[in-house]
Motif scaffolding. Sequence first.
Motif, mmCIF file in Angstrom:
data_model
loop_
_atom_site.group_PDB
_atom_site.id
_atom_site.type_symbol
_atom_site.label_atom_id
_atom_site.label_comp_id
_atom_site.label_asym_id
_atom_site.label_seq_id
_atom_site.Cartn_x
_atom_site.Cartn_y
_atom_site.Cartn_z
ATOM 1 N N VAL A 5 -25.860 118.774 48.539
ATOM 2 C CA VAL A 5 -25.430 118.454 47.097
ATOM 3 C C VAL A 5 -25.523 119.665 46.145
ATOM 4 N N VAL A 6 -24.433 119.962 45.488
ATOM 5 C CA VAL A 6 -23.963 121.194 44.932
ATOM 6 C C VAL A 6 -24.864 121.057 43.271
ATOM 7 N N ALA A 7 -24.258 119.722 42.680
ATOM 8 C CA ALA A 7 -24.554 119.520 41.463
ATOM 9 C C ALA A 7 -24.616 117.796 41.042
ATOM 10 N N VAL A 8 -25.394 117.391 40.334
ATOM 11 C CA VAL A 8 -25.486 116.250 40.157
ATOM 12 C C VAL A 8 -25.249 115.878 38.615
ATOM 13 N N GLY A 9 -24.658 114.738 38.005
ATOM 14 C CA GLY A 9 -24.523 114.242 36.807
ATOM 15 C C GLY A 9 -26.021 113.741 36.075
ATOM 16 N N PRO A 10 -25.946 113.464 34.878
ATOM 17 C CA PRO A 10 -27.235 113.072 34.295
ATOM 18 C C PRO A 10 -27.859 111.720 34.784
ATOM 19 N N GLY A 11 -26.872 110.884 35.229
ATOM 20 C CA GLY A 11 -27.460 109.384 35.772
ATOM 21 C C GLY A 11 -26.656 108.430 35.054
ATOM 22 N N LYS A 12 -26.907 107.392 35.364
ATOM 23 C CA LYS A 12 -26.098 106.083 34.999
ATOM 24 C C LYS A 12 -26.527 105.271 33.847
ATOM 25 N N ALA A 13 -25.952 104.834 32.951
ATOM 26 C CA ALA A 13 -26.774 104.034 31.878
ATOM 27 C C ALA A 13 -27.122 102.499 32.448
ATOM 28 N N GLY A 14 -28.452 102.231 32.153
ATOM 29 C CA GLY A 14 -28.943 100.690 32.693
ATOM 30 C C GLY A 14 -28.178 99.743 31.676
ATOM 31 N N ASP A 15 -28.785 98.443 32.046
ATOM 32 C CA ASP A 15 -28.351 97.336 31.098
ATOM 33 C C ASP A 15 -28.988 97.908 29.762
ATOM 34 N N ASP A 16 -30.223 98.129 29.661
ATOM 35 C CA ASP A 16 -30.679 98.410 28.228
ATOM 36 C C ASP A 16 -30.170 99.588 27.496
ATOM 37 N N GLY A 17 -29.377 100.288 28.150
ATOM 38 C CA GLY A 17 -28.689 101.541 27.455
ATOM 39 C C GLY A 17 -29.362 102.670 27.702
ATOM 40 N N LYS A 18 -30.373 102.884 28.551
ATOM 41 C CA LYS A 18 -31.269 104.110 28.857
ATOM 42 C C LYS A 18 -30.691 104.424 29.991
ATOM 43 N N VAL A 19 -30.585 105.604 30.212
ATOM 44 C CA VAL A 19 -30.219 106.444 31.402
ATOM 45 C C VAL A 19 -31.140 106.492 32.427
ATOM 46 N N VAL A 20 -30.499 105.979 33.795
ATOM 47 C CA VAL A 20 -31.540 105.958 34.712
ATOM 48 C C VAL A 20 -31.165 107.274 35.644
ATOM 49 N N PRO A 21 -32.140 108.285 35.767
ATOM 50 C CA PRO A 21 -32.020 109.351 36.199
ATOM 51 C C PRO A 21 -31.677 109.195 37.648
ATOM 52 N N MET A 22 -30.767 110.290 38.438
ATOM 53 C CA MET A 22 -30.254 110.420 39.584
ATOM 54 C C MET A 22 -31.397 110.587 40.808
ATOM 55 N N THR A 23 -31.365 110.133 42.167
ATOM 56 C CA THR A 23 -32.341 110.181 43.144
ATOM 57 C C THR A 23 -32.176 111.449 43.804
ATOM 58 N N VAL A 24 -30.847 111.706 43.976
ATOM 59 C CA VAL A 24 -30.760 113.202 44.611
ATOM 60 C C VAL A 24 -30.758 114.494 43.479
ATOM 61 N N LYS A 25 -30.820 115.468 44.294
ATOM 62 C CA LYS A 25 -30.749 116.758 43.204
ATOM 63 C C LYS A 25 -30.045 117.908 43.850
ATOM 64 N N ALA A 26 -29.603 118.857 43.555
ATOM 65 C CA ALA A 26 -28.999 120.160 43.885
ATOM 66 C C ALA A 26 -29.743 120.692 45.155
ATOM 67 N N GLY A 27 -29.037 120.980 46.156
ATOM 68 C CA GLY A 27 -29.665 121.428 47.311
ATOM 69 C C GLY A 27 -30.100 120.280 48.457
ATOM 70 N N ASP A 28 -30.247 119.009 48.137
ATOM 71 C CA ASP A 28 -30.512 118.056 49.037
ATOM 72 C C ASP A 28 -29.458 118.141 50.106
ATOM 73 N N VAL A 29 -29.664 117.801 51.252
ATOM 74 C CA VAL A 29 -28.647 117.501 52.301
ATOM 75 C C VAL A 29 -28.619 115.966 52.457
ATOM 76 N N VAL A 30 -27.274 115.456 52.377
ATOM 77 C CA VAL A 30 -26.995 113.931 52.504
ATOM 78 C C VAL A 30 -26.110 113.626 53.638
ATOM 79 N N LEU A 31 -26.091 112.310 53.903
ATOM 80 C CA LEU A 31 -25.270 111.687 54.687
ATOM 81 C C LEU A 31 -24.443 110.767 53.550
ATOM 82 N N PHE A 32 -23.233 110.475 53.915
ATOM 83 C CA PHE A 32 -22.303 109.644 53.310
ATOM 84 C C PHE A 32 -21.317 109.143 54.158
#
Length: 95
Positions: A40-67
Amino acid sequence: MKLKPLSDRVLVKRLEMEEKTAGGIIIPDSAKEKPMRGEVVAVGPGKAGDDGKVVPMTVKAGDVVLFAKYAGTEIKLDGEEHLVMREDDILAVVD
């Protein structure tokens, strides 16, 4: 060039696979599959939930991921291949 993903998008750089099998056989370029593992090189701020609040991302820059094999959109940044994908397309974080 810098790229900042929006919403729940993640910028991933593919990690190269081994060019030899465990038995020592060298795999030619024509027989290689694209790796399904990346950093992971960069991540966005997160997705807006049903209540309008932003849900933070689970992954962060530097994580090695499978996709997933066909996840994301391929782009070139500074001559290197990257993928932009949704966080939902990430299957696991490698420790």
